[in-house]
Write a protein that holds these residues in place. Structure first.
Motif, PDB file in Angstrom:
ATOM      1  N   TRP A 336       0.845  -1.189   0.000  1.00 29.54           N
ATOM      2  CA  TRP A 336       0.000   0.000   0.000  1.00 29.54           C
ATOM      3  C   TRP A 336       0.884   1.244   0.000  1.00 29.54           C
ATOM      4  O   TRP A 336       2.034   1.213   0.432  1.00 29.54           O
ATOM      5  N   ARG A 337       0.307   2.306  -0.492  1.00 27.82           N
ATOM      6  CA  ARG A 337       1.038   3.571  -0.568  1.00 27.82           C
ATOM      7  C   ARG A 337       0.020   4.707  -0.570  1.00 27.82           C
ATOM      8  O   ARG A 337      -1.032   4.613  -1.226  1.00 27.82           O
ATOM      9  N   ALA A 338       0.311   5.780   0.143  1.00 24.62           N
ATOM     10  CA  ALA A 338      -0.575   6.948   0.204  1.00 24.62           C
ATOM     11  C   ALA A 338       0.281   8.199   0.323  1.00 24.62           C
ATOM     12  O   ALA A 338       1.403   8.156   0.838  1.00 24.62           O
ATOM     13  N   GLY A 339      -0.258   9.310  -0.152  1.00 26.31           N
ATOM     14  CA  GLY A 339       0.509  10.547  -0.070  1.00 26.31           C
ATOM     15  C   GLY A 339      -0.227  11.740  -0.621  1.00 26.31           C
ATOM     16  O   GLY A 339      -1.393  11.657  -1.034  1.00 26.31           O
ATOM     17  N   LEU A 340       0.467  12.856  -0.623  1.00 17.30           N
ATOM     18  CA  LEU A 340      -0.022  14.102  -1.193  1.00 17.30           C
ATOM     19  C   LEU A 340       0.544  14.262  -2.596  1.00 17.30           C
ATOM     20  O   LEU A 340       1.697  13.898  -2.859  1.00 17.30           O
ATOM     21  N   VAL A 341      -0.256  14.830  -3.478  1.00 15.22           N
ATOM     22  CA  VAL A 341       0.170  15.009  -4.860  1.00 15.22           C
ATOM     23  C   VAL A 341      -0.207  16.417  -5.307  1.00 15.22           C
ATOM     24  O   VAL A 341      -1.230  16.964  -4.876  1.00 15.22           O
ATOM     25  N   TYR A 342       0.642  16.996  -6.141  1.00 17.30           N
ATOM     26  CA  TYR A 342       0.365  18.322  -6.712  1.00 17.30           C
ATOM     27  C   TYR A 342       0.410  18.217  -8.232  1.00 17.30           C
ATOM     28  O   TYR A 342       1.319  17.616  -8.801  1.00 17.30           O
ATOM     29  N   ARG A 343      -0.579  18.822  -8.883  1.00 16.39           N
ATOM     30  CA  ARG A 343      -0.742  18.739 -10.335  1.00 16.39           C
ATOM     31  C   ARG A 343      -0.344  20.059 -10.988  1.00 16.39           C
ATOM     32  O   ARG A 343      -0.795  21.124 -10.595  1.00 16.39           O
ATOM     33  N   LEU A 344       0.498  19.963 -12.004  1.00 15.90           N
ATOM     34  CA  LEU A 344       0.931  21.141 -12.754  1.00 15.90           C
ATOM     35  C   LEU A 344       0.745  20.850 -14.237  1.00 15.90           C
ATOM     36  O   LEU A 344       1.473  20.041 -14.821  1.00 15.90           O
ATOM     37  N   GLY A 345      -0.259  21.483 -14.852  1.00 16.81           N
ATOM     38  CA  GLY A 345      -0.582  21.228 -16.250  1.00 16.81           C
ATOM     39  C   GLY A 345      -0.100  22.333 -17.158  1.00 16.81           C
ATOM     40  O   GLY A 345       0.062  23.486 -16.754  1.00 16.81           O
ATOM     41  N   PRO A 352       0.728  18.119 -21.486  1.00 16.08           N
ATOM     42  CA  PRO A 352       1.552  17.439 -20.480  1.00 16.08           C
ATOM     43  C   PRO A 352       1.211  17.922 -19.074  1.00 16.08           C
ATOM     44  O   PRO A 352       0.892  19.091 -18.856  1.00 16.08           O
ATOM     45  N   THR A 353       1.273  16.993 -18.135  1.00 15.25           N
ATOM     46  CA  THR A 353       0.979  17.295 -16.740  1.00 15.25           C
ATOM     47  C   THR A 353       2.042  16.664 -15.862  1.00 15.25           C
ATOM     48  O   THR A 353       2.374  15.487 -16.037  1.00 15.25           O
ATOM     49  N   LEU A 354       2.573  17.442 -14.935  1.00 16.59           N
ATOM     50  CA  LEU A 354       3.544  16.939 -13.972  1.00 16.59           C
ATOM     51  C   LEU A 354       2.834  16.677 -12.651  1.00 16.59           C
ATOM     52  O   LEU A 354       2.077  17.522 -12.161  1.00 16.59           O
ATOM     53  N   LEU A 355       3.085  15.507 -12.076  1.00 19.77           N
ATOM     54  CA  LEU A 355       2.523  15.135 -10.782  1.00 19.77           C
ATOM     55  C   LEU A 355       3.670  14.969  -9.786  1.00 19.77           C
ATOM     56  O   LEU A 355       4.515  14.077  -9.949  1.00 19.77           O
ATOM     57  N   PHE A 356       3.713  15.847  -8.789  1.00 26.76           N
ATOM     58  CA  PHE A 356       4.713  15.757  -7.730  1.00 26.76           C
ATOM     59  C   PHE A 356       4.081  15.028  -6.545  1.00 26.76           C
ATOM     60  O   PHE A 356       3.023  15.436  -6.054  1.00 26.76           O
ATOM     61  N   ASP A 357       4.740  13.961  -6.104  1.00 23.61           N
ATOM     62  CA  ASP A 357       4.147  13.075  -5.099  1.00 23.61           C
ATOM     63  C   ASP A 357       5.092  12.920  -3.917  1.00 23.61           C
ATOM     64  O   ASP A 357       6.306  12.746  -4.092  1.00 23.61           O
ATOM     65  N   ILE A 358       4.537  12.997  -2.705  1.00 24.80           N
ATOM     66  CA  ILE A 358       5.300  12.730  -1.495  1.00 24.80           C
ATOM     67  C   ILE A 358       4.376  12.004  -0.528  1.00 24.80           C
ATOM     68  O   ILE A 358       3.207  12.370  -0.371  1.00 24.80           O
ATOM     69  N   GLY A 359       4.894  10.916   0.087  1.00 23.33           N
ATOM     70  CA  GLY A 359       4.018  10.139   0.956  1.00 23.33           C
ATOM     71  C   GLY A 359       4.759   9.027   1.665  1.00 23.33           C
ATOM     72  O   GLY A 359       5.981   9.080   1.869  1.00 23.33           O
ATOM     73  N   TYR A 360       4.008   7.993   2.009  1.00 29.00           N
ATOM     74  CA  TYR A 360       4.545   6.889   2.802  1.00 29.00           C
ATOM     75  C   TYR A 360       3.932   5.597   2.281  1.00 29.00           C
ATOM     76  O   TYR A 360       2.779   5.573   1.833  1.00 29.00           O
ATOM     77  N   GLY A 361       4.730   4.484   2.340  1.00 29.84           N
ATOM     78  CA  GLY A 361       4.233   3.211   1.849  1.00 29.84           C
ATOM     79  C   GLY A 361       4.869   2.036   2.563  1.00 29.84           C
ATOM     80  O   GLY A 361       5.859   2.186   3.301  1.00 29.84           O
ATOM     81  N   SER A 362       4.283   0.859   2.331  1.00 24.35           N
ATOM     82  CA  SER A 362       4.770  -0.343   3.001  1.00 24.35           C
ATOM     83  C   SER A 362       4.544  -1.555   2.108  1.00 24.35           C
ATOM     84  O   SER A 362       3.567  -1.607   1.349  1.00 24.35           O
TER      85      SER A 362
END
Length: 473
Positions: A336-345, A352-362
């Motif tokens: 599993w993995r979860a986090g915050l994401v920011y979209r830049l189109g 094109p769209t850039l997705l910046f992701d930061i989070g935690y997983g196991s």
């Protein structure tokens, strides 16, 4: 008296048609040529047809030269541009060169319940989208005032000269002058003398020959009695927007990522690593993804492109056993993995769209046995990553690829220490009806720098998944 020579009339007869022809040619040459494609629709065919006709009328009134869409398609087929290819950026650029067009207009109408939405796009002669407008309507029609403003914006984008309109200035009607003490009475204005005679007999009692027959000139208004012009009034307020139209706020391009996407499907998994080596053949699993941005809840410039992302994968029917042995032990694997994401189109051809992701997983893999050769593992770590999404064929085909770095990977169960890792991911999606997503993807997870009983180990998990999802805008 001087007479013009005979040759002079001939020169005038020749010069006048030439001048008239040059004026007509100049006016026709300055008119810009456009093609208005047939508007597509989704449960809103009536709106698509009416809006296109309304826009055609306004463009014609603004002086544009309109080329038939049927003729455009007929010529496009000669250059092997059939169907939707004739309205793609490359096809538009080629047909504009062949037909001498200045632009092409396309549109799409959508109905959701008792609401309608109209999208209108303008492409220049190079196939670039230079204008995109979206309207929300309460009725399946486009008001004439909105169509007129839209035609004006298109003229401005294409660099057309606005038509000069002569202002008609109306002078206020002169008000009758007020009567003064020296003004004659009504009877004087009729007879030119005082009412009645010196004996006090009124004119009505006199015979016809004795009545006054002259008509006095109409009294001229005295300069002192002229009414001063009214003070200049405040400028009139601009015409209010039609209540039938609620225009969308201008938003930054969202690119190839919807506001909300919920997807689920099946996966095929592989695993290899550790010492002694733990390997598995392909085993099935279930896979789920969720992406949700804040735009439907808070349409604020920065907040609307913040979102949450989550994914889950669990193996089914996984078993391990010693090599060259019939013994097997059931196993459990889930990630599993979860986090915050920011979209830049970005507003370009492929969105094109850039997705910046930061989070935690196991990632956890356990084996139900007491054998010392089988190891239970658990990896937990924060991650930071970047993914790129492209619209290969808008709005049907989309592709995404990216990766994440796993730092401070903490081992658990039989694995100890702190290591590092990375992940890689790619997805190819087919979008139908603008909301139904079906796709195939691949994901790799690699863990390094950990140990089991002091021996350095690494572990690799791979999955190939097929999913179906639904997006919301």
């Amino acid at each position: 008296m001087k007479f013009m020579p005979a040759g002079g009339w001939a020169r005038i007869v020749v010069v006048i048609p030439v001048l008239l022809g040059s004026v007509v040619w100049e006016s026709s040459a300055s008119a810009q040529k456009l093609v208005v494609a047939r508007f597509t629709s989704r449960r809103a065919a009536s709106l698509a047809k009416r809006a296109r006709l309304q826009l055609l009328r306004q463009l014609k009134a603004n002086g544009f030269k309109l080329v038939s869409y049927g003729y455009y398609l007929k010529r496009a087929r000669r250059y092997r541009l059939r169907g939707a290819r004739a309205l793609r950026p490359r096809g538009i650029a080629r047909m504009c060169r062949k037909l001498g067009l200045d632009g092409v207009i396309t549109g799409h109408a959508i109905r959701k319940g008792r609401r309608w939405r109209l999208l209108v796009y303008l492409y220049d002669s190079n196939g670039r989208r230079i204008l995109a407008k979206s309207y929300r309507l309460k009725r399946p029609r486009l008001p004439a005032s909105v169509a007129s403003r839209l035609a004006g914006m298109m003229a401005a984008k294409l660099g057309a000269k606005p038509q000069e309109v002569a202002e008609q200035i109306q002078t206020p009607a002169q008000q009758p002058a007020q009567a003064t003490a020296s003004s004659p009475s009504p009877a004087q204005a009729t007879t030119g003398r005082p009412s009645g005679t010196g004996s006090g007999v009124p004119d009505s009692a006199l015979p016809a020959w004795a009545r006054g027959t002259e008509t006095a000139p109409s009294p001229q208004p005295s300069p002192a009695a002229e009414v001063p012009p009214p003070p200049p009034s405040a400028p009139a307020a601009p015409e209010a927007e039609s209540r039938d139209v609620l225009r969308f706020k201008k938003r930054r391009k969202l690119g190839a990522v919807p506001d909300v996407l919920v997807a689920a499907g099946m996966s095929l998994n592989l695993r290899a690593g550790l010492t002694p080596r733990h390997e598995s053949g392909l085993y099935p699993g279930i896979h789920a993804d969720l992406v949700m941005f804040m735009r439907p809840l808070a349409d604020v410039v920065v907040v609307r492109d913040l979102g949450l992302s989550a994914s889950f994968n669990m193996g089914l029917g996984l078993k391990y056993g010693p090599q060259n042995s019939e013994d097997s032990w059931s196993s459990t694997m889930y990630q599993w993995r979860a986090g915050l994401v920011y979209r830049l189109g970005f507003d370009t051809t492929t969105n094109p769209t850039l997705l910046f992701d930061i989070g935690y997983g196991s990632t956890v893999n356990t084996i139900s046995t007491d054998s010392s050769v089988a190891h239970d593992v658990s990896y937990s770590s924060p991650h930071a990553g970047l993914e790129v999404r492209l619209a290969l064929w808008e709005p049907y085909l989309r592709f995404g690829a990216g990766g994440s770095f796993l730092f401070l990977v903490a081992g658990g169960n039989d694995v100890s220490g702190t290591g590092w890792g990375f992940s890689a991911r790619a997805v190819l999606e087919l979008v139908l009806f603008e909301q139904l997503h079906s796709g195939i993807g691949y994901e790799l997870l690699q863990f390094n720098g950990l140990n089991i009983l002091g021996v350095g180990v690494s572990d690799t998990f791979q999955q190939l998944f097929v999913r179906v999802g639904w997006s919301f805008h």
